[in-house]
Write a protein that holds these residues in place. Sequence first.
Motif, PDB file in Angstrom:
ATOM      1  N   GLU A 147      45.551  42.057  29.180  1.00  0.00           N
ATOM      2  CA  GLU A 147      45.696  42.354  30.599  1.00  0.00           C
ATOM      3  C   GLU A 147      45.094  41.244  31.444  1.00  0.00           C
ATOM      4  O   GLU A 147      44.178  40.538  31.006  1.00  0.00           O
ATOM      5  CB  GLU A 147      45.013  43.688  30.937  1.00  0.00           C
ATOM      6  N   ALA A 148      45.617  41.091  32.653  1.00  0.00           N
ATOM      7  CA  ALA A 148      45.107  40.075  33.573  1.00  0.00           C
ATOM      8  C   ALA A 148      43.715  40.471  34.068  1.00  0.00           C
ATOM      9  O   ALA A 148      43.399  41.650  34.201  1.00  0.00           O
ATOM     10  CB  ALA A 148      46.059  39.915  34.760  1.00  0.00           C
ATOM     11  N   SER A 149      42.885  39.479  34.318  1.00  0.00           N
ATOM     12  CA  SER A 149      41.530  39.748  34.805  1.00  0.00           C
ATOM     13  C   SER A 149      41.575  40.274  36.238  1.00  0.00           C
ATOM     14  O   SER A 149      42.437  39.902  37.031  1.00  0.00           O
ATOM     15  CB  SER A 149      40.692  38.472  34.757  1.00  0.00           C
ATOM     16  N   ASP A 150      40.636  41.167  36.547  1.00  0.00           N
ATOM     17  CA  ASP A 150      40.546  41.705  37.904  1.00  0.00           C
ATOM     18  C   ASP A 150      39.081  41.821  38.303  1.00  0.00           C
ATOM     19  O   ASP A 150      38.170  41.410  37.553  1.00  0.00           O
ATOM     20  CB  ASP A 150      41.253  43.067  38.008  1.00  0.00           C
ATOM     21  N   PHE A 151      38.809  42.384  39.465  1.00  0.00           N
ATOM     22  CA  PHE A 151      37.446  42.487  39.982  1.00  0.00           C
ATOM     23  C   PHE A 151      36.534  43.246  39.025  1.00  0.00           C
ATOM     24  O   PHE A 151      35.400  42.832  38.765  1.00  0.00           O
ATOM     25  CB  PHE A 151      37.463  43.177  41.356  1.00  0.00           C
ATOM     26  N   TRP A 152      37.014  44.376  38.489  1.00  0.00           N
ATOM     27  CA  TRP A 152      36.169  45.225  37.655  1.00  0.00           C
ATOM     28  C   TRP A 152      35.823  44.563  36.325  1.00  0.00           C
ATOM     29  O   TRP A 152      34.712  44.718  35.825  1.00  0.00           O
ATOM     30  CB  TRP A 152      36.841  46.576  37.426  1.00  0.00           C
ATOM     31  N   SER A 153      36.752  43.830  35.754  1.00  0.00           N
ATOM     32  CA  SER A 153      36.462  43.147  34.495  1.00  0.00           C
ATOM     33  C   SER A 153      35.448  42.013  34.721  1.00  0.00           C
ATOM     34  O   SER A 153      34.551  41.799  33.898  1.00  0.00           O
ATOM     35  CB  SER A 153      37.746  42.609  33.858  1.00  0.00           C
TER      36      SER A 153
END
Length: 482
Positions: free
Chosen positions: A200-206
Amino acid sequence: MFTPPIDILLIFTVTTPFVGWAAEKLRKRSISGVYAALGFIFSSFTFHGLFSQALLSPVLIPINAGIFEACLRIDALSVFMASIFLALGFLATIYSIGYMKRDTGLSFYYTLLLAMLSGMLGVVFSGDFFTLFVFWELMCVASYVLVAFRKEQWEPVEAGFKYLVMSAAGSASMFYGMAILYGLTGTLNFAQLSSVMTSEASDFWSYLSLTFILIGFGVKAAIFPLHMWLPDAHPAAPTPVSALLSGIMIKTGAYAIIRFLFMLFPASLFSWQTALVILAVLTMTYGNLAALLQSDIKRLLAYSSIAQMGYVLFAISTATSYGLTAGLMHIMNHALMKGLLFLCAGAFIFRAETRSLEELRGIGHRMPITSIIFVIASLAISGIPPLNGFVSEFMIVFAGIDAHMLVFTVIMLINILLGFAYYLRLIKIIVWSMPSGKLSSVKRAPLTMLAPMFILALTCIIIGLYPSPFIDLASKAAQAII
């Protein structure tokens, strides 16, 4: 229950107080130390088969932990780290038999030592965050008490409390990061987390999870500016504990950083390389500059450990297979070199009853065997060939050049020169200077202290002269995680 090497250490942890009670009745206080050393021998004996198996393919061991799918996952990286832990733990225990003979509560001391090493093995054998966190806390709690073991003095109590507060804050940060990961993926298993996070693409929570976990492990790894506990804890602890804290305890933080960055947050998806290399140069530069200013031998060695962790962090920041191999080599070499330096310092302190460099001036003339070993360790950690420190430091420099981090590589080379400067100063004070009259009654260290020091010095020379098998082992460990 878990796996034979851990189970044996836990059994010896539980039974050591009873052996200690019997030893006190028999007035043979050294029995506790001998018994603890046997625990490490038996654990290492059962570890050999696991070592051979894990080098070929990961060993999976399920654990019944209720709602969580807890397990142990033992691969080449796990056994690489565990080998270092068991070896240094055994040698520190043998050393303790002579060094701790003036102290009381020895059965409690060896119980804590075994518990700490049990926790460390559990950390590197864990296959999920839940198991890792449980063993992490076992390791931490035992180390808090060991730092404050000489509780009748103010310094160990203060240092232990400071270490407790900072480490607990780091554990809480790590726990928050784990909670976010569990919310994102619904699992704490490393293999399942890796499958989800890398697809999955990285996001704020990761990124938030990455930050919390890096802070949590960074406290234990003594990364700047999360290092503040270390310069107080290492000098205050009994010297064999200092050798373990600096030699292998902070390496559990480095191991955990390697494990979660490369398995869960690969550099191709998460841009952590720049941040990590900046932290690396800040850590190494601060540690070396602070070490230059110290007048306490154990405090100087503690700041040097911070600098050395900067070198390891720099190797990790290259995010290459060769860079990781170089970092793992330096983890092993630093464990040997810094463990040896602390044991040598402990021998000087044991006889002179002071940590002041000024008061230790010229003590090498009174303790020639220890001083020769001390010179070998100092030159090794300074990166002087043909000793083991040169091998890993050269590999890290080459990894930095190969990763096109030329500016940061130059900074590391300057830091290596800084390190050489204060170790040359140490050699001048301890070995080259003439001793004062206060040291006239100083005798050589006991044989139980000299033997572990000799073994470590010999290992530093062997790895420096014939590094190929050790590089190959570090390479297999790097490939296992990549």
